[in-house]
Design a protein around this motif. Sequence first.
Motif, PDB file in Angstrom:
ATOM      1  N   TRP A 189      -1.551 -30.191  68.146  1.00 22.34           N
ATOM      2  CA  TRP A 189      -0.508 -30.738  69.009  1.00 22.34           C
ATOM      3  C   TRP A 189      -0.875 -30.636  70.488  1.00 22.34           C
ATOM      4  CZ3 TRP A 189       3.066 -27.146  65.826  1.00 22.34           C
ATOM      5  CH2 TRP A 189       3.123 -27.613  64.501  1.00 22.34           C
ATOM      6  N   ASP A 190      -2.175 -30.858  70.750  1.00 19.87           N
ATOM      7  CA  ASP A 190      -2.699 -30.931  72.119  1.00 19.87           C
ATOM      8  C   ASP A 190      -2.543 -29.632  72.909  1.00 19.87           C
ATOM      9  OD1 ASP A 190      -4.115 -32.459  74.020  1.00 19.87           O
ATOM     10  OD2 ASP A 190      -2.266 -32.840  75.136  1.00 19.87           O
ATOM     11  N   GLN A 191      -2.588 -28.508  72.240  1.00 14.82           N
ATOM     12  CA  GLN A 191      -2.535 -27.232  72.944  1.00 14.82           C
ATOM     13  C   GLN A 191      -3.889 -26.974  73.616  1.00 14.82           C
ATOM     14  OE1 GLN A 191      -0.122 -23.950  71.059  1.00 14.82           O
ATOM     15  NE2 GLN A 191      -0.425 -25.243  69.239  1.00 14.82           N
ATOM     16  N   ALA A 192      -3.859 -26.844  74.927  1.00 20.14           N
ATOM     17  CA  ALA A 192      -5.088 -26.808  75.719  1.00 20.14           C
ATOM     18  C   ALA A 192      -5.994 -25.624  75.395  1.00 20.14           C
ATOM     19  CB  ALA A 192      -4.739 -26.784  77.208  1.00 20.14           C
ATOM     20  N   GLN A 193      -5.413 -24.480  75.007  1.00 22.11           N
ATOM     21  CA  GLN A 193      -6.240 -23.290  74.782  1.00 22.11           C
ATOM     22  C   GLN A 193      -7.261 -23.487  73.664  1.00 22.11           C
ATOM     23  OE1 GLN A 193      -2.943 -23.409  74.336  1.00 22.11           O
ATOM     24  NE2 GLN A 193      -2.201 -22.099  72.673  1.00 22.11           N
ATOM     25  N   VAL A 194      -6.989 -24.398  72.755  1.00 22.18           N
ATOM     26  CA  VAL A 194      -7.932 -24.666  71.664  1.00 22.18           C
ATOM     27  C   VAL A 194      -9.262 -25.160  72.219  1.00 22.18           C
ATOM     28  CG1 VAL A 194      -8.379 -26.126  69.652  1.00 22.18           C
ATOM     29  CG2 VAL A 194      -6.102 -25.138  70.003  1.00 22.18           C
ATOM     30  N   GLU A 195      -9.188 -25.984  73.247  1.00 19.84           N
ATOM     31  CA  GLU A 195     -10.397 -26.566  73.827  1.00 19.84           C
ATOM     32  C   GLU A 195     -10.936 -25.746  74.979  1.00 19.84           C
ATOM     33  OE1 GLU A 195     -11.846 -31.099  75.020  1.00 19.84           O
ATOM     34  OE2 GLU A 195      -9.719 -30.610  74.941  1.00 19.84           O
ATOM     35  N   GLU A 196     -10.084 -25.005  75.668  1.00 16.26           N
ATOM     36  CA  GLU A 196     -10.493 -24.322  76.896  1.00 16.26           C
ATOM     37  C   GLU A 196     -10.963 -22.887  76.692  1.00 16.26           C
ATOM     38  OE1 GLU A 196      -7.121 -24.810  79.451  1.00 16.26           O
ATOM     39  OE2 GLU A 196      -7.498 -26.947  79.777  1.00 16.26           O
ATOM     40  N   ASN A 203      -1.408 -28.885  62.571  1.00 14.35           N
ATOM     41  CA  ASN A 203      -1.289 -29.615  61.319  1.00 14.35           C
ATOM     42  C   ASN A 203      -2.370 -29.104  60.376  1.00 14.35           C
ATOM     43  OD1 ASN A 203      -1.954 -31.758  59.322  1.00 14.35           O
ATOM     44  ND2 ASN A 203      -0.298 -32.863  60.339  1.00 14.35           N
ATOM     45  N   THR A 204      -1.964 -28.409  59.344  1.00 11.68           N
ATOM     46  CA  THR A 204      -2.924 -27.754  58.446  1.00 11.68           C
ATOM     47  C   THR A 204      -3.872 -28.749  57.796  1.00 11.68           C
ATOM     48  OG1 THR A 204      -1.289 -26.029  57.993  1.00 11.68           O
ATOM     49  CG2 THR A 204      -3.149 -26.194  56.483  1.00 11.68           C
ATOM     50  N   GLU A 205      -3.355 -29.878  57.363  1.00  9.08           N
ATOM     51  CA  GLU A 205      -4.201 -30.868  56.696  1.00  9.08           C
ATOM     52  C   GLU A 205      -5.253 -31.422  57.649  1.00  9.08           C
ATOM     53  OE1 GLU A 205      -1.784 -33.837  54.899  1.00  9.08           O
ATOM     54  OE2 GLU A 205      -0.908 -32.465  53.419  1.00  9.08           O
ATOM     55  N   GLN A 206      -4.860 -31.671  58.892  1.00  2.00           N
ATOM     56  CA  GLN A 206      -5.821 -32.193  59.861  1.00  2.00           C
ATOM     57  C   GLN A 206      -6.892 -31.155  60.189  1.00  2.00           C
ATOM     58  OE1 GLN A 206      -4.031 -33.901  63.378  1.00  2.00           O
ATOM     59  NE2 GLN A 206      -2.518 -35.040  62.195  1.00  2.00           N
ATOM     60  N   VAL A 207      -6.476 -29.910  60.363  1.00  3.17           N
ATOM     61  CA  VAL A 207      -7.452 -28.854  60.645  1.00  3.17           C
ATOM     62  C   VAL A 207      -8.407 -28.701  59.467  1.00  3.17           C
ATOM     63  CG1 VAL A 207      -7.755 -26.369  61.023  1.00  3.17           C
ATOM     64  CG2 VAL A 207      -5.966 -27.611  62.252  1.00  3.17           C
ATOM     65  N   ALA A 208      -7.883 -28.753  58.260  1.00  4.78           N
ATOM     66  CA  ALA A 208      -8.726 -28.642  57.070  1.00  4.78           C
ATOM     67  C   ALA A 208      -9.785 -29.743  57.046  1.00  4.78           C
ATOM     68  CB  ALA A 208      -7.858 -28.703  55.816  1.00  4.78           C
ATOM     69  N   GLU A 209      -9.387 -30.938  57.447  1.00  3.89           N
ATOM     70  CA  GLU A 209     -10.331 -32.058  57.480  1.00  3.89           C
ATOM     71  C   GLU A 209     -11.389 -31.843  58.554  1.00  3.89           C
ATOM     72  OE1 GLU A 209     -10.363 -36.943  58.021  1.00  3.89           O
ATOM     73  OE2 GLU A 209      -8.470 -35.862  57.850  1.00  3.89           O
ATOM     74  N   VAL A 210     -10.978 -31.370  59.723  1.00  2.06           N
ATOM     75  CA  VAL A 210     -11.915 -31.150  60.824  1.00  2.06           C
ATOM     76  C   VAL A 210     -12.994 -30.139  60.444  1.00  2.06           C
ATOM     77  CG1 VAL A 210     -12.165 -30.225  63.164  1.00  2.06           C
ATOM     78  CG2 VAL A 210     -10.295 -31.809  62.652  1.00  2.06           C
ATOM     79  N   ILE A 211     -12.586 -29.065  59.789  1.00  2.00           N
ATOM     80  CA  ILE A 211     -13.545 -27.993  59.484  1.00  2.00           C
ATOM     81  C   ILE A 211     -14.194 -28.147  58.113  1.00  2.00           C
ATOM     82  CG2 ILE A 211     -12.337 -26.358  60.984  1.00  2.00           C
ATOM     83  CD1 ILE A 211     -11.260 -25.001  58.431  1.00  2.00           C
ATOM     84  N   GLY A 258     -10.092 -24.567  46.987  1.00  2.00           N
ATOM     85  CA  GLY A 258      -9.873 -23.170  46.665  1.00  2.00           C
ATOM     86  C   GLY A 258      -9.766 -22.270  47.875  1.00  2.00           C
ATOM     87  N   HIS A 259      -9.765 -22.856  49.058  1.00  2.00           N
ATOM     88  CA  HIS A 259      -9.611 -22.102  50.301  1.00  2.00           C
ATOM     89  C   HIS A 259      -8.309 -22.508  50.985  1.00  2.00           C
ATOM     90  CE1 HIS A 259     -13.828 -21.469  49.480  1.00  2.00           C
ATOM     91  NE2 HIS A 259     -13.976 -20.703  50.532  1.00  2.00           N
ATOM     92  N   VAL A 260      -7.737 -21.585  51.740  1.00  2.00           N
ATOM     93  CA  VAL A 260      -6.521 -21.882  52.496  1.00  2.00           C
ATOM     94  C   VAL A 260      -6.697 -21.410  53.934  1.00  2.00           C
ATOM     95  CG1 VAL A 260      -4.960 -21.814  50.519  1.00  2.00           C
ATOM     96  CG2 VAL A 260      -5.446 -19.710  51.785  1.00  2.00           C
ATOM     97  N   ILE A 261      -5.965 -22.044  54.833  1.00  2.94           N
ATOM     98  CA  ILE A 261      -5.999 -21.680  56.246  1.00  2.94           C
ATOM     99  C   ILE A 261      -4.858 -20.727  56.548  1.00  2.94           C
ATOM    100  CG2 ILE A 261      -5.750 -22.555  58.607  1.00  2.94           C
ATOM    101  CD1 ILE A 261      -7.001 -25.187  57.603  1.00  2.94           C
TER     102      ILE A 261
END
Length: 203
Positions: free
Chosen positions: A65-72, A154-162, A167-170
């Motif tokens: 959700w565009d939280q800057a700390q993720v990128e910074e 968004n858990t599904e989006q993060v799962a796709e990115v990584i 059998g794994h969960v975030i």
Amino acid sequence: MDTLTAIQERRSIKKYDTSFTMPEADVEKLMDLALLSPTSFNIQNWRFVLVRDPAQKKKLRAAAWDQAQVEEAQLTMVLCGDVKAWAKEPERYWKNVPEGTRDVLVPMIEQFYSTSGEQVQHDEVMRSCGIAAQTLMLAAKSMGYDSNPMIGFNTEQVAEVIGLPPGHVIAMMLVIGKAAKPAHPRGGQLAKSEVVFTDRFPG
């Protein structure tokens, strides 16, 4: 910084100094310490995805959700867990103990998790990742860094990115780095009498 001070001074920081580069030695030290975090039956079911590539960070930020700390922040990671870690060569979790001890513990792992159900296996991942996250945050603080645990994504989006395997969960995301802005004053602590009880809940 000693542990008690780190507990008292650790705060969730949102703004990070993007001009700072975290030494690789510090990244390695943080992860070495994280791997000392306890897990049930020593199954070490946590998995840490360190997101370092700028393009990956940008995708992760969009999923959060565009939280800057993720990128910074200097170090951005996704804490995940292998729900079936208990069933994957469990003897390796006790390879350094006497054979007699290993012969007792290894069968106990399968006996417990094969009969406890999927909810317990899932919850075990969450417990393990939570403990590891606290280890990382306190270690980071003691090393002069700040951090922010995150569930806002968004858990599904993060799962796709990584590329999260089946059998794994975030469990959560965690960022660590040099603060560019201090945290706001603490929002308000509940009274000890409201959250700490002796022997049983009152009433």
